[in-house]
Design a protein around this motif. Structure first.
Motif, PDB file in Angstrom:
ATOM      1  N   ARG A  23     -58.281  24.169 -44.180  1.00 20.15           N
ATOM      2  CA  ARG A  23     -57.054  23.389 -44.065  1.00 20.15           C
ATOM      3  C   ARG A  23     -57.267  21.949 -44.524  1.00 20.15           C
ATOM      4  O   ARG A  23     -56.409  21.358 -45.177  1.00 20.15           O
ATOM      5  N   THR A  24     -58.420  21.391 -44.209  1.00 18.64           N
ATOM      6  CA  THR A  24     -58.708  20.018 -44.612  1.00 18.64           C
ATOM      7  C   THR A  24     -58.813  19.894 -46.128  1.00 18.64           C
ATOM      8  O   THR A  24     -58.267  18.974 -46.731  1.00 18.64           O
ATOM      9  N   VAL A  25     -59.515  20.839 -46.749  1.00 20.36           N
ATOM     10  CA  VAL A  25     -59.654  20.808 -48.206  1.00 20.36           C
ATOM     11  C   VAL A  25     -58.301  21.015 -48.876  1.00 20.36           C
ATOM     12  O   VAL A  25     -57.991  20.371 -49.884  1.00 20.36           O
ATOM     13  N   PHE A  26     -57.476  21.902 -48.333  1.00 28.36           N
ATOM     14  CA  PHE A  26     -56.148  22.119 -48.911  1.00 28.36           C
ATOM     15  C   PHE A  26     -55.316  20.845 -48.849  1.00 28.36           C
ATOM     16  O   PHE A  26     -54.659  20.469 -49.828  1.00 28.36           O
ATOM     17  N   GLY A  27     -55.325  20.163 -47.701  1.00 27.40           N
ATOM     18  CA  GLY A  27     -54.571  18.912 -47.597  1.00 27.40           C
ATOM     19  C   GLY A  27     -55.105  17.834 -48.510  1.00 27.40           C
ATOM     20  O   GLY A  27     -54.337  17.073 -49.108  1.00 27.40           O
ATOM     21  N   LEU A  28     -56.430  17.776 -48.644  1.00 25.10           N
ATOM     22  CA  LEU A  28     -57.019  16.777 -49.527  1.00 25.10           C
ATOM     23  C   LEU A  28     -56.679  17.054 -50.982  1.00 25.10           C
ATOM     24  O   LEU A  28     -56.367  16.124 -51.750  1.00 25.10           O
ATOM     25  N   MET A  29     -56.718  18.310 -51.391  1.00 21.57           N
ATOM     26  CA  MET A  29     -56.378  18.656 -52.765  1.00 21.57           C
ATOM     27  C   MET A  29     -54.902  18.388 -53.050  1.00 21.57           C
ATOM     28  O   MET A  29     -54.533  17.961 -54.153  1.00 21.57           O
ATOM     29  N   ALA A  30     -54.046  18.628 -52.074  1.00 19.43           N
ATOM     30  CA  ALA A  30     -52.627  18.316 -52.248  1.00 19.43           C
ATOM     31  C   ALA A  30     -52.414  16.813 -52.419  1.00 19.43           C
ATOM     32  O   ALA A  30     -51.614  16.371 -53.254  1.00 19.43           O
ATOM     33  N   THR A  31     -53.149  16.020 -51.637  1.00 19.59           N
ATOM     34  CA  THR A  31     -53.052  14.567 -51.783  1.00 19.59           C
ATOM     35  C   THR A  31     -53.554  14.109 -53.144  1.00 19.59           C
ATOM     36  O   THR A  31     -52.949  13.256 -53.803  1.00 19.59           O
ATOM     37  N   ALA A  32     -54.678  14.680 -53.588  1.00 15.48           N
ATOM     38  CA  ALA A  32     -55.208  14.330 -54.902  1.00 15.48           C
ATOM     39  C   ALA A  32     -54.247  14.727 -56.017  1.00 15.48           C
ATOM     40  O   ALA A  32     -54.067  13.992 -56.995  1.00 15.48           O
ATOM     41  N   GLY A  33     -53.606  15.898 -55.874  1.00 11.97           N
ATOM     42  CA  GLY A  33     -52.619  16.306 -56.869  1.00 11.97           C
ATOM     43  C   GLY A  33     -51.423  15.362 -56.910  1.00 11.97           C
ATOM     44  O   GLY A  33     -50.896  15.070 -57.989  1.00 11.97           O
ATOM     45  N   LEU A  77     -51.500  12.134 -56.183  1.00 13.04           N
ATOM     46  CA  LEU A  77     -51.949  10.908 -56.857  1.00 13.04           C
ATOM     47  C   LEU A  77     -52.063  11.118 -58.369  1.00 13.04           C
ATOM     48  O   LEU A  77     -51.743  10.217 -59.160  1.00 13.04           O
ATOM     49  N   ALA A  78     -52.515  12.310 -58.785  1.00 13.45           N
ATOM     50  CA  ALA A  78     -52.595  12.606 -60.212  1.00 13.45           C
ATOM     51  C   ALA A  78     -51.201  12.644 -60.842  1.00 13.45           C
ATOM     52  O   ALA A  78     -50.994  12.154 -61.966  1.00 13.45           O
ATOM     53  N   GLY A  79     -50.250  13.225 -60.132  1.00 14.37           N
ATOM     54  CA  GLY A  79     -48.876  13.215 -60.633  1.00 14.37           C
ATOM     55  C   GLY A  79     -48.306  11.813 -60.730  1.00 14.37           C
ATOM     56  O   GLY A  79     -47.574  11.489 -61.690  1.00 14.37           O
ATOM     57  N   LEU A  80     -48.632  10.964 -59.766  1.00 16.56           N
ATOM     58  CA  LEU A  80     -48.190   9.577 -59.828  1.00 16.56           C
ATOM     59  C   LEU A  80     -48.779   8.865 -61.040  1.00 16.56           C
ATOM     60  O   LEU A  80     -48.091   8.105 -61.730  1.00 16.56           O
ATOM     61  N   ALA A  81     -50.064   9.111 -61.323  1.00 16.78           N
ATOM     62  CA  ALA A  81     -50.690   8.498 -62.492  1.00 16.78           C
ATOM     63  C   ALA A  81     -50.042   8.983 -63.784  1.00 16.78           C
ATOM     64  O   ALA A  81     -49.816   8.194 -64.720  1.00 16.78           O
ATOM     65  N   GLY A  82     -49.710  10.271 -63.859  1.00 19.50           N
ATOM     66  CA  GLY A  82     -49.033  10.779 -65.050  1.00 19.50           C
ATOM     67  C   GLY A  82     -47.646  10.184 -65.220  1.00 19.50           C
ATOM     68  O   GLY A  82     -47.233   9.876 -66.355  1.00 19.50           O
ATOM     69  N   ALA A  83     -46.933  10.013 -64.121  1.00 19.52           N
ATOM     70  CA  ALA A  83     -45.605   9.399 -64.216  1.00 19.52           C
ATOM     71  C   ALA A  83     -45.696   7.950 -64.686  1.00 19.52           C
ATOM     72  O   ALA A  83     -44.882   7.488 -65.496  1.00 19.52           O
ATOM     73  N   ILE A  84     -46.701   7.223 -64.203  1.00 23.10           N
ATOM     74  CA  ILE A  84     -46.886   5.839 -64.650  1.00 23.10           C
ATOM     75  C   ILE A  84     -47.210   5.798 -66.135  1.00 23.10           C
ATOM     76  O   ILE A  84     -46.718   4.934 -66.876  1.00 23.10           O
TER      77      ILE A  84
END
Length: 245
Positions: A67-77, A79-86
Motif C-alpha cells: 500500500r505504501t509503494v502504491f501511494g508513493l508511485m501515485a504521488t510520483a506519477g 508530480l510527473a504529470g505536473l512537470a509535463g503540463a508545465i
C-alpha cells in the motif's frame, strides 16, 4: 504530430520579461520544498522511508509495503504529470508527441546526484539543465560537440554511484549507508510483553531489571508469584505504544 497552439491565457506567465523564465521554475522549487517537508516532517514520509529501506521492517512496524509503494508511485506519477503540463504550457505552448523523451532517465540521474534528497535535487537539476541547454550553444559558438555533455553526465553518474557503493559497504546486497542514515532508528530497545501466568523466574535471556524486579517481588511474598506477565523476548520497538498484551 502536434496540437494547435494553446490559447495565450493558458500560458504560464513569465517571471522576467524578455526571458524564458516562467512560473514553472517556481512551481518546481515549491514542489521540492513540499516534498522535503512531507518526507521528513510527516508520518506519511516516515512510512515511505521505512518501506523503502526495508520491507520486513515496515511489516514489523505495522506498515503495509504494498500500500505504501502504491501511494508513493501515485504521488510520483502526479508530480510527473505536473512537470509535463508545465513543459506544455510553459515551453512549447502545444502538445507535441514525444516531447518528454529521455526525461525519465534524466530524472533518475538527477535524483541520484542529489542524494535522494528533495532539497539537493534542486541544484542537481539546475546542473543537468545547464548542461543540456549549453550543449547546443557550445557546438555553435566554439565547435565543441554536443555529445560531450552526455560524456560529462555519464562520468558524473559513475562517480556518484561509486560513492554510494562505497558508503554501502562491501556487501553488494546491503543498502547504501546514505539511505540507512536517513531512516531514524527507534529511540531505544524495549521488551515485548505478553500476559502470561508463570510460576518460575524468567529465562537468563531476560533483561536484568526484570529479573531484579521479579526476585524482589518473590522475596516480599515468600513464595513463587503468579506473574501477570513475563518478558517474551527482547526486541527493538518503534514506540512503547506497540507493546503486545
Amino acid at each position: 504530430p502536434q496540437s494547435p497552439l494553446f490559447d495565450p491565457s493558458a500560458w504560464l506567465p513569465k517571471l522576467v520579461s524578455g526571458t524564458d523564465l516562467h512560473l514553472g521554475i517556481a512551481i518546481a522549487v515549491g514542489a521540492a520544498l513540499l516534498g522535503n517537508f512531507v518526507l521528513w516532517r510527516t508520518t506519511l514520509g516516515y512510512r515511505w522511508r521505512v518501506a523503502g529501506a526495508s520491507a520486513s521492517a515496515a511489516r514489523y512496524a505495522g506498515i503495509s509495503p504494498a500500500r505504501t509503494v502504491f501511494g508513493l508511485m501515485a504521488t510520483a506519477g502526479g508530480l510527473a504529470g505536473l512537470a509535463g503540463a508545465i513543459e506544455c504550457v510553459g515551453v512549447h505552448y502545444r502538445l507535441i508527441e514525444g516531447f518528454s523523451a529521455g526525461f525519465g532517465f534524466n530524472a533518475v540521474a538527477v535524483a541520484l546526484m542529489g542524494g535522494l534528497n528533495p532539497l539537493y535535487v534542486i541544484p542537481s537539476a539546475l546542473f543537468f539543465g545547464f548542461l543540456e541547454v549549453g550543449a547546443l550553444s557550445m557546438q555553435r559558438q566554439i565547435g565543441v560537440p554536443s555529445s560531450l555533455v552526455l560524456v560529462i553526465q555519464g562520468m558524473t553518474m559513475i562517480f556518484v554511484l561509486g560513492g554510494l557503493g562505497r558508503a554501502g559497504g562491501s556487501d553488494p546486497g546491503a543498502p547504501s549507508q546514505a539511505l540507512i542514515t536517513r531512516v531514524p532508528a527507534p529511540p531505544r530497545c524495549g521488551i515485548m510483553m505478553r500476559w502470561h501466568h508463570a510460576a518460575t523466574e524468567p529465562s537468563p535471556t531476560t533483561c536484568s531489571p526484570g529479573r531484579r524486579a521479579l526476585r524482589t517481588h518473590a522475596a516480599s511474598s515468600g513464595s513463587s508469584p503468579r506473574l501477570p506477565f513475563r518478558p517474551a523476548r527482547s526486541c527493538c520497538r518503534p514506540s512503547t505504544d506497540q507493546i503486545e498484551r
